[in-house]
Design a protein around this motif. Structure first.
Motif, PDB file in Angstrom:
ATOM      1  N   LEU A  35      38.555  33.673 -14.046  1.00 19.63           N
ATOM      2  CA  LEU A  35      37.566  32.695 -13.595  1.00 19.63           C
ATOM      3  C   LEU A  35      36.416  32.579 -14.593  1.00 19.63           C
ATOM      4  O   LEU A  35      35.942  31.484 -14.893  1.00 19.63           O
ATOM      5  CB  LEU A  35      37.022  33.098 -12.222  1.00 19.63           C
ATOM      6  CG  LEU A  35      37.862  32.717 -11.010  1.00 19.63           C
ATOM      7  CD1 LEU A  35      37.225  33.282  -9.742  1.00 19.63           C
ATOM      8  CD2 LEU A  35      37.982  31.202 -10.896  1.00 19.63           C
ATOM      9  N   GLY A  36      35.964  33.741 -15.094  1.00 15.22           N
ATOM     10  CA  GLY A  36      34.878  33.728 -16.068  1.00 15.22           C
ATOM     11  C   GLY A  36      35.252  32.962 -17.326  1.00 15.22           C
ATOM     12  O   GLY A  36      34.433  32.201 -17.868  1.00 15.22           O
ATOM     13  N   ILE A  37      36.489  33.141 -17.791  1.00 15.72           N
ATOM     14  CA  ILE A  37      36.953  32.389 -18.968  1.00 15.72           C
ATOM     15  C   ILE A  37      36.914  30.888 -18.691  1.00 15.72           C
ATOM     16  O   ILE A  37      36.462  30.095 -19.522  1.00 15.72           O
ATOM     17  CB  ILE A  37      38.369  32.841 -19.361  1.00 15.72           C
ATOM     18  CG1 ILE A  37      38.332  34.276 -19.892  1.00 15.72           C
ATOM     19  CG2 ILE A  37      38.975  31.908 -20.407  1.00 15.72           C
ATOM     20  CD1 ILE A  37      39.694  34.883 -20.177  1.00 15.72           C
ATOM     21  N   GLY A  38      37.378  30.493 -17.503  1.00 16.68           N
ATOM     22  CA  GLY A  38      37.336  29.075 -17.142  1.00 16.68           C
ATOM     23  C   GLY A  38      35.914  28.556 -17.014  1.00 16.68           C
ATOM     24  O   GLY A  38      35.604  27.430 -17.459  1.00 16.68           O
ATOM     25  N   MET A  39      35.032  29.357 -16.432  1.00 17.25           N
ATOM     26  CA  MET A  39      33.641  28.933 -16.228  1.00 17.25           C
ATOM     27  C   MET A  39      32.882  28.804 -17.546  1.00 17.25           C
ATOM     28  O   MET A  39      31.861  28.109 -17.619  1.00 17.25           O
ATOM     29  CB  MET A  39      32.936  29.931 -15.313  1.00 17.25           C
ATOM     30  CG  MET A  39      33.442  29.903 -13.876  1.00 17.25           C
ATOM     31  SD  MET A  39      32.946  31.365 -12.917  1.00 17.25           S
ATOM     32  CE  MET A  39      31.163  31.175 -12.923  1.00 17.25           C
ATOM     33  N   SER A  40      33.348  29.488 -18.588  1.00 17.08           N
ATOM     34  CA  SER A  40      32.654  29.416 -19.876  1.00 17.08           C
ATOM     35  C   SER A  40      32.701  28.015 -20.475  1.00 17.08           C
ATOM     36  O   SER A  40      31.904  27.688 -21.363  1.00 17.08           O
ATOM     37  CB  SER A  40      33.271  30.411 -20.857  1.00 17.08           C
ATOM     38  OG  SER A  40      34.594  30.021 -21.199  1.00 17.08           O
ATOM     39  N   PHE A  45      27.290  27.359 -17.129  1.00 15.58           N
ATOM     40  CA  PHE A  45      27.552  28.792 -17.272  1.00 15.58           C
ATOM     41  C   PHE A  45      27.726  29.223 -18.731  1.00 15.58           C
ATOM     42  O   PHE A  45      27.579  30.409 -19.040  1.00 15.58           O
ATOM     43  CB  PHE A  45      28.803  29.182 -16.483  1.00 15.58           C
ATOM     44  CG  PHE A  45      28.654  29.031 -14.998  1.00 15.58           C
ATOM     45  CD1 PHE A  45      27.894  29.932 -14.266  1.00 15.58           C
ATOM     46  CD2 PHE A  45      29.271  27.983 -14.330  1.00 15.58           C
ATOM     47  CE1 PHE A  45      27.749  29.799 -12.894  1.00 15.58           C
ATOM     48  CE2 PHE A  45      29.131  27.836 -12.958  1.00 15.58           C
ATOM     49  CZ  PHE A  45      28.360  28.742 -12.235  1.00 15.58           C
ATOM     50  N   SER A  46      28.057  28.296 -19.610  1.00 19.39           N
ATOM     51  CA  SER A  46      28.307  28.668 -21.012  1.00 19.39           C
ATOM     52  C   SER A  46      27.055  29.172 -21.706  1.00 19.39           C
ATOM     53  O   SER A  46      27.143  29.824 -22.753  1.00 19.39           O
ATOM     54  CB  SER A  46      28.876  27.462 -21.780  1.00 19.39           C
ATOM     55  OG  SER A  46      27.936  26.390 -21.791  1.00 19.39           O
ATOM     56  N   SER A  47      25.896  28.888 -21.149  1.00 17.51           N
ATOM     57  CA  SER A  47      24.645  29.344 -21.760  1.00 17.51           C
ATOM     58  C   SER A  47      24.362  30.819 -21.471  1.00 17.51           C
ATOM     59  O   SER A  47      23.464  31.418 -22.071  1.00 17.51           O
ATOM     60  CB  SER A  47      23.468  28.504 -21.250  1.00 17.51           C
ATOM     61  OG  SER A  47      23.338  28.641 -19.838  1.00 17.51           O
ATOM     62  N   ILE A  48      25.110  31.420 -20.559  1.00 17.50           N
ATOM     63  CA  ILE A  48      24.903  32.826 -20.207  1.00 17.50           C
ATOM     64  C   ILE A  48      25.344  33.712 -21.362  1.00 17.50           C
ATOM     65  O   ILE A  48      26.430  33.551 -21.914  1.00 17.50           O
ATOM     66  CB  ILE A  48      25.683  33.202 -18.927  1.00 17.50           C
ATOM     67  CG1 ILE A  48      25.153  32.398 -17.730  1.00 17.50           C
ATOM     68  CG2 ILE A  48      25.578  34.695 -18.648  1.00 17.50           C
ATOM     69  CD1 ILE A  48      25.938  32.631 -16.453  1.00 17.50           C
TER      70      ILE A  48
END
Length: 394
Positions: A35-40, A45-48
């Motif tokens: 999920l984290g890979i997809g959210m990136s 979320f990519s700014s995190i």
């Protein structure tokens, strides 16, 4: 990471943990990483950005403390020989053998020195079985394997940091290597952290008797988990081992008395919530952070490194259990295979990668990519394979 982003990540983690109650053999961290890979790829979320400080000082102390506190003290004493050997001498042997093999085979893929191979091996040695321990217990019906895997992981995190720090100094030409200086540093950092953890864990076990307020007692456990970690780090000894042994000491003390059962119930309830919350955030953040390190060109060699790490780990474990007659009776080759496969990479390996990136990133993009990709392969394949493999072999 903003407060709103953190709340959204926690909510997503809550949904996934709820799903896991229905699908108990699917490890939550693997789903969270995907999920984290997809959210990136979502701009919000990519700014995190994940830093080594965030993982080491925010996430690790509570996760280490709750794992150590819950670890059965009688099982730790029963398996202390193999746990300590695998987490100390076993790691040193693994780093040495795996590092040399990686260096030997790296030629067609990237330019890698022997120290670089050893450094990569040190990143891949700490194990993080948090996602598979419960699956192991359910699929095998034997807690022995899960106890050895979890016990080894608790101790080897501290060992791996010392080895990594020495190799990083050699890799960046900041220090020379000598066996005596390495052993003295290793003993100081390890034994110092262990002694601090035992002392403060014992003090807390006695201190809770001075208040009967469960909320205050739980607050004291928070102070212990984060406090002993930072005190140890400030003194130049292992915060990881200090936190682990503080939790183990607390577990041991309360395993001998029923005076504070109400405290144990409150402690279990509170830290269960903290553990789920920390795992949700941590593995989602690992997935988000991983994307910038992944390179298709290095994927093949990363898989080779993963296979090599499994082979070396299996050799170390089977060799250890064969040499010591007492251990040979306890652990068969089938159980050695499960212990090997259950030693997947996770949060500590990511911390070491980010530490390397922060200190010496220039010109090492391929090595960073290789490290992160191998960790992801390990986390995904091993966590998904634990249940079917343990069912087949045991």
């Amino acid at each position: 990471m903003s407060v709103t982003q953190g709340i959204l990540l926690l909510f997503i983690g809550y949904l996934i943990f709820t799903l896991d109650k229905k699908q108990e053999n699917i490890p939550v961290p693997t789903i969270l990483v995907f999920l984290g890979i997809g959210m990136s790829f979502i701009p919000y979320f990519s700014s995190i950005h994940v830093t080594e400080h965030m993982i080491y000082h925010i996430f690790l102390p509570p996760l280490l403390f709750v794992s150590a506190y819950r670890f059965p003290p009688n099982q730790f004493k029963k398996h202390i020989g193999i746990i300590l050997f695998l987490a100390t001498a076993g790691i040193l042997l693994t780093v040495g053998i795996l590092g040399v093999v990686i260096y030997t085979m790296s030629g067609p893929f990237l330019s890698l020195s022997l120290i670089g191979g050893l450094l990569l091996a040190s990143i891949l040695t700490p194990t993080d079985p948090v996602s598979v321990v419960s699956i192991l217990k359910k699929s095998t019906g034997d807690e022995k394997i899960a106890d050895v895997v979890e016990g080894e992981s608790l101790i080897n995190d501290g060992t791996s940091i010392v080895i990594f720090s020495v190799l990083l100094g050699l890799y960046t030409n900041q220090q020379d290597f000598s066996v005596s200086s390495f052993l003295s540093e290793f003993l100081l950092v390890s034994l110092g952290g262990t002694a601090l953890g035992i002392a403060f864990g014992w003090l807390m076990s006695k201190g809770v008797h001075y208040t009967h307020n469960k909320e205050y007692q739980v607050m004291l456990s928070i102070v212990l988990a984060y406090g002993i970690f930072n005190i140890a780090e400030g003194m130049g000894v292992s915060g990881v081992l200090a936190t682990v042994f503080a939790g183990l000491m607390l577990s041991f003390e309360y395993g001998r008395t029923i005076k504070e059962n109400h405290f144990k119930e409150s402690l279990d309830g509170f830290w269960s919530i903290i553990e789920s919350s920390a795992l949700s955030l941590l593995f989602l953040l690992i997935g988000i952070e991983a994307v910038q390190y992944l390179q298709v060109s290095i994927l093949g060699f990363a898989f080779i490194v993963f296979v090599l790490s499994m082979i070396v780990r299996f050799i170390i474990i089977t060799g250890t259990t064969s040499i010591f007659h007492k251990w040979r009776k306890r652990i068969s080759w089938r159980e050695s295979t499960i212990i090997t496969w259950s030693g997947l990479k996770g949060s500590m390996s990511v911390f070491l990668i980010l530490s390397f990136q922060a200190s010496h990133a220039d010109g090492n993009e391929l090595l960073l990519s290789l490290s992160f990709t191998t960790v992801l392969i390990s986390l995904i394949l091993q966590s998904l394979g634990v249940y079917p493999l343990s069912k087949k072999l045991l």
